[in-house]
Scaffold this motif. Structure first.
Motif, PDB file in Angstrom:
ATOM      1  N   LEU A 230       0.807  -1.215   0.000  1.00 25.79           N
ATOM      2  CA  LEU A 230       0.000   0.000   0.000  1.00 25.79           C
ATOM      3  C   LEU A 230       0.842   1.268   0.000  1.00 25.79           C
ATOM      4  O   LEU A 230       0.497   2.261  -0.668  1.00 25.79           O
ATOM      5  N   SER A 231       1.919   1.256   0.747  1.00 24.06           N
ATOM      6  CA  SER A 231       2.731   2.458   0.930  1.00 24.06           C
ATOM      7  C   SER A 231       4.206   2.082   0.984  1.00 24.06           C
ATOM      8  O   SER A 231       4.797   1.970   2.056  1.00 24.06           O
ATOM      9  N   PRO A 232       4.821   1.866  -0.177  1.00 20.62           N
ATOM     10  CA  PRO A 232       6.217   1.408  -0.193  1.00 20.62           C
ATOM     11  C   PRO A 232       7.164   2.435   0.418  1.00 20.62           C
ATOM     12  O   PRO A 232       7.065   3.629   0.114  1.00 20.62           O
ATOM     13  N   PRO A 233       8.060   1.993   1.286  1.00 23.64           N
ATOM     14  CA  PRO A 233       9.054   2.895   1.862  1.00 23.64           C
ATOM     15  C   PRO A 233       9.999   3.419   0.776  1.00 23.64           C
ATOM     16  O   PRO A 233      10.088   2.836  -0.319  1.00 23.64           O
ATOM     17  N   ILE A 279      -2.418   3.147  10.012  1.00 23.89           N
ATOM     18  CA  ILE A 279      -1.220   2.722  10.738  1.00 23.89           C
ATOM     19  C   ILE A 279      -0.061   3.549  10.212  1.00 23.89           C
ATOM     20  O   ILE A 279       0.113   3.680   9.001  1.00 23.89           O
ATOM     21  N   ARG A 280       0.705   4.116  11.109  1.00 19.89           N
ATOM     22  CA  ARG A 280       1.868   4.885  10.678  1.00 19.89           C
ATOM     23  C   ARG A 280       2.989   3.928  10.304  1.00 19.89           C
ATOM     24  O   ARG A 280       3.373   3.062  11.089  1.00 19.89           O
ATOM     25  N   PHE A 281       3.496   4.091   9.089  1.00 20.79           N
ATOM     26  CA  PHE A 281       4.445   3.129   8.525  1.00 20.79           C
ATOM     27  C   PHE A 281       5.483   3.890   7.710  1.00 20.79           C
ATOM     28  O   PHE A 281       5.155   4.535   6.711  1.00 20.79           O
ATOM     29  N   HIS A 282       6.714   3.863   8.176  1.00 20.87           N
ATOM     30  CA  HIS A 282       7.816   4.550   7.508  1.00 20.87           C
ATOM     31  C   HIS A 282       7.477   6.003   7.198  1.00 20.87           C
ATOM     32  O   HIS A 282       7.645   6.498   6.082  1.00 20.87           O
ATOM     33  N   GLY A 283       6.985   6.678   8.230  1.00 16.49           N
ATOM     34  CA  GLY A 283       6.783   8.113   8.131  1.00 16.49           C
ATOM     35  C   GLY A 283       5.474   8.558   7.523  1.00 16.49           C
ATOM     36  O   GLY A 283       5.247   9.764   7.361  1.00 16.49           O
ATOM     37  N   ARG A 284       4.582   7.613   7.190  1.00 14.23           N
ATOM     38  CA  ARG A 284       3.296   7.985   6.593  1.00 14.23           C
ATOM     39  C   ARG A 284       2.159   7.329   7.372  1.00 14.23           C
ATOM     40  O   ARG A 284       2.292   6.213   7.875  1.00 14.23           O
TER      41      ARG A 284
END
Length: 497
Positions: A230-233, A279-284
């Motif tokens: 969903l939200s690649p680092p 969910i906060r994940f790698h700054g997002r």
């Protein structure tokens, strides 16, 4: 020779292992195989009217290996299934590692869901995040099965993979193996086949294995993999993938993780009814929507293994039913088992066996689910799948149920020569296409006859109607008590290799 050839392909071991271990084992079984062939040919076998000779030989050979009175140590079993055979043939593989995010929101979210779904008495360990390895898998057209992998960087392999992708479908795949065996390398043929037939790509997850990594480690890895899609680092090979293009899929224990991850997402939505949970994940801050669909194949829904089909369907399956009381109850000690401190199940504390994120069969609430496809043979796990499908359909979920007469566990992955296996795999793929491409799907069930493949409609809301939800709960709790008090040793409830 048929048995040897199929096992060499399916087990995916190193060449030297294929040439020595498999042939040696088969040679030891020659009298048994000859007897099986004769019984089938003369129509004396109880399954000869349902199976062809090749299927009968393979199923009964595998079963004979898994019913030894002396179980193999857990560590040895695990190591046997983690031997990478190398990458060659019509497949693209790009290996990635999802690094640990600075935030611990994912583990907190999972811990909160675990606590919210407890009924009392469970003792869950905390979810601890770790790097997650996975393999992007795609179909490599125009090469034979002997072509070796190109000498490229992982990023270049991903680029070449994407050049052959023709659809929006991304399959988040979780391999089978009783939650303590196998890895993405063992399931490359399956993921390559899915990629070829969907025109899409698979991300096959190397989740942490029991018993070293107990629940909820594997489920947390599955969640991290979904967040990664969903939200690649920064530095990832892919762009963000919309949830409407993602399908969770897996076989056996991988099907368990599919459904547990789905139940986690549903619980997160229940806990945040006014807006999509994040969910906060790698700054997002990453929204956690439902995927386009979930598609477990012979999914393992009940770790207590208490349903009637565990025994009733064992003559069609290579998974053995729990043995009699006079047989050995415990795995030999080795570096992995028993754990320190000891516990009563390879995957989790026995108090957690009836938790919905451990055994999806225990989940009561599936309201709001995305479309789900479930397929089983006449196998040991069929009843638990029936109950899960029934509950979803009764709660207005869209469910496709398919049951294939006389077929064993994961038959569509193992028996590619069988028309029923082909039909099941094609249905699996069609579901993925339908949900991602936005086609209308309605709940329906099918019973598919052996050999003729004649289809008979079944009412999903009435599956296993002689067993109520209350009955299921009581059976699961009774099984948990037996495990907790030591009446059921761990080796009694798992396949032996």
């Amino acid at each position: 020779f048929t048995v040897v050839g199929d096992l060499r392909q399916k087990l995916g071991a190193h060449p030297e292992i294929r040439q020595t271990l498999i042939i040696k084992v088969v040679l030891l079984k020659v009298p048994f195989l000859l007897q099986t062939a004769a019984s089938h040919t003369l129509g004396l076998s109880s399954t000869s009217s349902k199976w062809d000779l090749k299927t009968e030989l393979i199923v009964k050979f595998i079963r004979s290996l898994m019913t030894s009175p002396e179980p193999t140590p857990i560590g040895k079993q695990q190591r046997m299934t983690l031997k990478d055979p190398g990458i060659k043939g019509p497949i693209w593989i790009s290996k990635i590692t999802v690094s640990i995010p600075e935030e611990d929101d994912a583990s907190k979210a999972l811990n909160n869901a675990i606590d919210a779904l407890k009924e009392g008495g469970e003792v869950p360990p905390p979810a601890i995040i770790a790097p997650v390895e996975a393999e992007w898998t795609g179909y490599r057209a125009g090469v034979d099965k002997h072509r070796h992998r190109l000498d490229l960087s992982e990023a270049q392999h991903y680029d070449r993979l994407m050049q052959e992708v023709t659809s929006d479908i991304t399959v988040l795949y979780f391999h089978g193996g009783a939650l303590f065996l196998m890895d993405p390398a063992s399931h490359r043929p399956t993921c390559m086949r899915l990629a070829k037939m969907t025109g899409g790509r698979c991300l096959s997850v190397r989740y942490r294995l029991a018993p070293k990594h107990a629940f909820p480690a594997a489920l947390l890895d599955a969640l991290i993999a979904y967040l990664y899609l969903l939200s690649p680092p920064p530095g990832s090979y892919h762009d963000p993938i919309p949830a409407k293009h993602i399908v969770f899929a897996g076989d056996s224990a991988g099907g368990n993780l599919c459904m547990a991850l789905l139940q986690f997402i549903l619980q997160s939505h229940r806990a945040s009814p006014s807006k999509t949970p994040t969910i906060r994940f790698h700054g997002r801050d990453v929204e956690i929507p439902l995927p386009a669909g979930v598609a477990p194949n012979s999914g393992w829904m009940d770790l207590t293994r208490c349903m009637p089909s565990i025994y009733a369907n064992s003559h069609y399956d290579y998974l053995p039913a729990p043995p009699s009381e006079d047989m050995i109850k415990h795995f030999p000690k080795d570096d992995l088992w028993p754990t320190d401190p000891p516990r009563g199940d390879l995957y989790c504390e026995t108090s957690m066996l009836c938790h919905p994120l451990v055994s999806p069969l225990a989940a009561k609430d599936w309201k709001g689910t995305c479309p789900v496809w479930l397929a089983y043979g006449t196998e040991c796990l069929t009843d638990e799948g029936r109950i899960v499908a029934r509950r979803m359909a009764q709660q207005a979920g869209t469910v496709i149920w398919q049951e294939y007469e006389a077929m064993p566990h994961c038959f569509s992955l193992i028996f590619e020569h069988l028309p029923g296996g082909v039909k099941c795999f094609e249905s699996w793929v069609q579901f993925m296409k339908d949900v991602v491409e936005g086609r209308s799907i309605e709940t329906h069930g099918l019973f598919v006859a052996a050999k003729s493949l004649k289809e008979t409609g079944v009412t999903v809301t009435n599956l296993l109607g002689n067993l109520s939800d209350k009955d299921v709960d009581e059976l699961m709790r009774e099984a948990r008590v037996k495990r907790s008090t030591g009446e059921e040793g761990e080796a009694k409830l798992l396949p032996r290799l």
